[in-house]
Scaffold this motif. Structure first.
Motif, PDB file in Angstrom:
ATOM      1  N   LEU A  96       0.815  -1.214   0.000  1.00  0.00           N
ATOM      2  CA  LEU A  96       0.000   0.000   0.000  1.00  0.00           C
ATOM      3  C   LEU A  96       0.851   1.267   0.000  1.00  0.00           C
ATOM      4  CD1 LEU A  96      -2.734   1.415   0.177  1.00  0.00           C
ATOM      5  CD2 LEU A  96      -2.681   1.052   2.656  1.00  0.00           C
ATOM      6  N   GLN A  97       1.726   1.414   0.978  1.00  0.00           N
ATOM      7  CA  GLN A  97       2.508   2.640   1.080  1.00  0.00           C
ATOM      8  C   GLN A  97       3.460   2.798  -0.098  1.00  0.00           C
ATOM      9  OE1 GLN A  97       1.899   5.024   3.476  1.00  0.00           O
ATOM     10  NE2 GLN A  97       3.118   6.194   2.003  1.00  0.00           N
ATOM     11  N   GLU A  98       4.058   1.691  -0.522  1.00  0.00           N
ATOM     12  CA  GLU A  98       4.991   1.756  -1.652  1.00  0.00           C
ATOM     13  C   GLU A  98       4.281   2.221  -2.919  1.00  0.00           C
ATOM     14  OE1 GLU A  98       6.503  -1.568   1.079  1.00  0.00           O
ATOM     15  OE2 GLU A  98       4.572  -0.752   0.423  1.00  0.00           O
ATOM     16  N   THR A  99       3.087   1.695  -3.151  1.00  0.00           N
ATOM     17  CA  THR A  99       2.333   2.069  -4.351  1.00  0.00           C
ATOM     18  C   THR A  99       1.944   3.534  -4.321  1.00  0.00           C
ATOM     19  OG1 THR A  99       1.431  -0.188  -4.501  1.00  0.00           O
ATOM     20  CG2 THR A  99       0.279   1.541  -5.725  1.00  0.00           C
ATOM     21  N   ILE A 100       1.462   4.004  -3.185  1.00  0.00           N
ATOM     22  CA  ILE A 100       1.067   5.406  -3.059  1.00  0.00           C
ATOM     23  C   ILE A 100       2.276   6.320  -3.273  1.00  0.00           C
ATOM     24  CG2 ILE A 100       0.159   7.154  -1.479  1.00  0.00           C
ATOM     25  CD1 ILE A 100      -1.924   5.159  -2.595  1.00  0.00           C
ATOM     26  N   ASP A 101       3.413   5.943  -2.716  1.00  0.00           N
ATOM     27  CA  ASP A 101       4.622   6.760  -2.890  1.00  0.00           C
ATOM     28  C   ASP A 101       5.024   6.825  -4.361  1.00  0.00           C
ATOM     29  OD1 ASP A 101       4.721   7.209  -0.169  1.00  0.00           O
ATOM     30  OD2 ASP A 101       6.283   5.708   0.223  1.00  0.00           O
ATOM     31  N   VAL A 139       6.729  -0.191 -11.853  1.00  0.00           N
ATOM     32  CA  VAL A 139       6.253   1.168 -12.110  1.00  0.00           C
ATOM     33  C   VAL A 139       6.889   1.707 -13.385  1.00  0.00           C
ATOM     34  CG1 VAL A 139       6.008   3.506 -11.162  1.00  0.00           C
ATOM     35  CG2 VAL A 139       6.083   1.521  -9.604  1.00  0.00           C
ATOM     36  N   PHE A 140       6.071   2.368 -14.201  1.00  0.00           N
ATOM     37  CA  PHE A 140       6.539   2.988 -15.449  1.00  0.00           C
ATOM     38  C   PHE A 140       6.092   4.442 -15.464  1.00  0.00           C
ATOM     39  CE2 PHE A 140       6.366   4.185 -19.896  1.00  0.00           C
ATOM     40  CZ  PHE A 140       7.483   3.597 -20.459  1.00  0.00           C
ATOM     41  N   LYS A 199      13.690  -0.645 -11.631  1.00  0.00           N
ATOM     42  CA  LYS A 199      14.524  -1.552 -12.411  1.00  0.00           C
ATOM     43  C   LYS A 199      14.391  -2.992 -11.920  1.00  0.00           C
ATOM     44  CE  LYS A 199      15.903   1.801 -14.920  1.00  0.00           C
ATOM     45  NZ  LYS A 199      15.303   1.965 -16.264  1.00  0.00           N
ATOM     46  N   LYS A 200      14.137  -3.161 -10.642  1.00  0.00           N
ATOM     47  CA  LYS A 200      13.785  -4.452 -10.071  1.00  0.00           C
ATOM     48  C   LYS A 200      12.423  -4.309  -9.405  1.00  0.00           C
ATOM     49  CE  LYS A 200      18.448  -6.197  -9.188  1.00  0.00           C
ATOM     50  NZ  LYS A 200      19.378  -6.732  -8.143  1.00  0.00           N
ATOM     51  N   PRO A 201      11.616  -5.367  -9.395  1.00  0.00           N
ATOM     52  CA  PRO A 201      10.294  -5.236  -8.785  1.00  0.00           C
ATOM     53  C   PRO A 201      10.396  -4.967  -7.282  1.00  0.00           C
ATOM     54  CG  PRO A 201      10.774  -7.534  -9.254  1.00  0.00           C
ATOM     55  CD  PRO A 201      11.861  -6.738  -9.900  1.00  0.00           C
ATOM     56  N   VAL A 202       9.446  -4.197  -6.769  1.00  0.00           N
ATOM     57  CA  VAL A 202       9.351  -3.936  -5.342  1.00  0.00           C
ATOM     58  C   VAL A 202       8.537  -5.058  -4.711  1.00  0.00           C
ATOM     59  CG1 VAL A 202       8.541  -2.303  -3.592  1.00  0.00           C
ATOM     60  CG2 VAL A 202       9.440  -1.457  -5.774  1.00  0.00           C
ATOM     61  N   ILE A 203       9.046  -5.628  -3.627  1.00  0.00           N
ATOM     62  CA  ILE A 203       8.345  -6.723  -2.957  1.00  0.00           C
ATOM     63  C   ILE A 203       8.032  -6.325  -1.512  1.00  0.00           C
ATOM     64  CG2 ILE A 203       9.399  -8.472  -4.421  1.00  0.00           C
ATOM     65  CD1 ILE A 203      11.313  -9.124  -2.132  1.00  0.00           C
ATOM     66  N   PRO A 204       7.046  -6.963  -0.896  1.00  0.00           N
ATOM     67  CA  PRO A 204       6.701  -6.620   0.491  1.00  0.00           C
ATOM     68  C   PRO A 204       7.848  -6.923   1.455  1.00  0.00           C
ATOM     69  CG  PRO A 204       4.963  -7.915  -0.548  1.00  0.00           C
ATOM     70  CD  PRO A 204       6.150  -7.982  -1.449  1.00  0.00           C
ATOM     71  N   GLY A 236       3.159  11.119 -15.920  1.00  0.00           N
ATOM     72  CA  GLY A 236       2.203  10.264 -15.236  1.00  0.00           C
ATOM     73  C   GLY A 236       2.779   8.870 -15.059  1.00  0.00           C
ATOM     74  N   ARG A 237       2.288   8.146 -14.074  1.00  0.00           N
ATOM     75  CA  ARG A 237       2.845   6.834 -13.768  1.00  0.00           C
ATOM     76  C   ARG A 237       1.775   5.745 -13.724  1.00  0.00           C
ATOM     77  NH1 ARG A 237       7.541   7.608  -9.093  1.00  0.00           N
ATOM     78  NH2 ARG A 237       9.037   8.721 -10.452  1.00  0.00           N
ATOM     79  N   ILE A 238       2.185   4.536 -14.109  1.00  0.00           N
ATOM     80  CA  ILE A 238       1.335   3.360 -13.956  1.00  0.00           C
ATOM     81  C   ILE A 238       2.028   2.398 -13.006  1.00  0.00           C
ATOM     82  CG2 ILE A 238       2.275   2.405 -16.117  1.00  0.00           C
ATOM     83  CD1 ILE A 238      -0.358   0.812 -16.371  1.00  0.00           C
ATOM     84  N   CYS A 239       1.295   1.957 -11.987  1.00  0.00           N
ATOM     85  CA  CYS A 239       1.802   1.017 -10.986  1.00  0.00           C
ATOM     86  C   CYS A 239       1.009  -0.282 -11.112  1.00  0.00           C
ATOM     87  CB  CYS A 239       1.624   1.574  -9.576  1.00  0.00           C
ATOM     88  SG  CYS A 239       2.542   3.094  -9.247  1.00  0.00           S
ATOM     89  N   VAL A 240       1.705  -1.395 -11.269  1.00  0.00           N
ATOM     90  CA  VAL A 240       1.040  -2.686 -11.429  1.00  0.00           C
ATOM     91  C   VAL A 240       1.583  -3.670 -10.403  1.00  0.00           C
ATOM     92  CG1 VAL A 240       0.421  -4.544 -13.001  1.00  0.00           C
ATOM     93  CG2 VAL A 240       0.826  -2.246 -13.908  1.00  0.00           C
TER      94      VAL A 240
END
Length: 333
Positions: free
Chosen positions: A10-15, A307-308, A284-289, A236-240
């Motif tokens: 949650l926090q990572e995505t919002i940031d 994120v792109f 560049k590397k995926p963010v993990i919990p 703008g950014r897309i987070c998946v």
């Protein structure tokens, strides 16, 4: 049952969304509105959130949860693959941020009647949008053996797909396979006992595969990402957020292709295909919990965030590199 879903990362995505108070943001997988609520808390009076989901229960829950922000929220029922057709109908052409939190929600897994899980016995369903006709019952009882093999192999990455498909076809000749419990038992008996010891429940991969087939999940993702990036405003950014390797690979490849779309042979000194990058990969590397989140929410363990960021006015990548080389030479000179 209350629609309950713990938002992962949650926090990572919002940031990473880098929310602007007056921006336009789209949550394409609204669910219980956990991510959307945090977006709304950061929006000003001119900001706007559009939430999209195909699950009627999610729509009802999110509407209630976001009630305090109804002046800046629009909720639409549908599949995110039709996102910009839906947004066009309400006068929105571009967004400052897009979020996709893929996979099945905690509510859908925990609500036995939805038929998503092998842990409780319930009618085979697995439809995220209960208005559609195709269900897990149809896939299990009407697909040919070769079709079942393809689905289980490709979408579940199940090494025993051929044996599972054969056993399903044998059992349904006796009577239709009607419940998740019946299917789980068939899958279990199709896998050698020595191979069931590790790797979780033996039916996990098969259930994943059938769910993906029922809801067209991978096709929706493949068909949508380029369009979503194209409809982002500058910067703008897309987070998946993905939950298994098949989804993650699609996202990774789409982001990489948009960052470097050139198809010229490597020996060409400059790009002649004319394909222009649309932005850059932020992660560049995926963010993990982190460990704390994984301990508190075991379902988060397989989550990955990529994120792109959209950028306007870019040149072909090889021209960028050539320009950078010339600039470096000028500085050295």
């Amino acid at each position: 049952m209350e629609f309950n879903h713990r938002s992962v990362l949650l926090q990572e995505t919002i940031d990473y969304l880098a929310i602007k108070p007056d921006g336009v943001y789209v949550d394409g997988t609204l669910g219980g509105a956990g991510h959307s609520l945090e977006v709304c808390r950061r929006l000003g009076s001119q900001g706007r959130l559009i939430g999209i989901d195909q699950d009627g229960d999610a729509i009802a829950a999110a509407t209630e949860r976001l009630a305090n922000y109804k002046d800046r929220v629009t909720i639409l029922r549908g599949n995110y693959r039709n996102m910009f057709d839906m947004l066009g109908e309400i006068g929105i052409e571009k967004a400052d941020g897009i979020l996709l939190d893929l996979g099945v929600s905690s509510y859908q897994l925990d609500e036995a009647g939805r038929g998503f899980t092998y842990r409780t016995d319930a009618p085979l369903d697995m439809r995220m949008d209960q208005r559609q006709s195709l269900s897990a019952y149809d896939v299990v009882n009407t697909y040919g053996r070769d079709e079942l093999f393809r689905v289980i192999r490709d979408y579940g990455e199940e090494r025993f797909a051929a044996n599972i498909a054969r056993h399903i076809c044998q059992e349904r000749e006796k009577k239709p396979i009607e419940t998740t419990g019946e299917l789980a038992e068939i899958v279990k008996e199709s896998i050698p006992a020595r191979k069931r010891i590790s790797g979780g429940h033996p039916a996990k991969r098969t259930f994943q595969a059938i769910r993906i087939e029922v809801n067209g999940e991978l096709d929706a993702l493949k068909d949508s990402l380029d369009s979503m990036i194209a409809h982002l405003n500058d910067h703008g950014r897309i987070c998946v957020i993905t939950f298994h390797s098949l989804e993650d690979r699609i996202v990774k490849d789409a982001f990489r292709r948009n960052e470097d779309p050139c198809i010229c042979p490597p020996q060409f000194p400059v790009c002649v295909c004319g394909r222009i990058p649309t932005g850059h990969v932020v992660t560049k590397k995926p963010v993990i919990p982190g460990e704390k989140e994984q301990d508190e929410n075991p379902r988060s363990k397989s989550a990955k965030l990529r994120v792109f960021e959209r950028e306007y006015g870019l040149r072909p990548r090889r021209e960028q590199w050539q320009h950078a080389d010339r600039s470096a030479q000028d500085i050295e000179g």
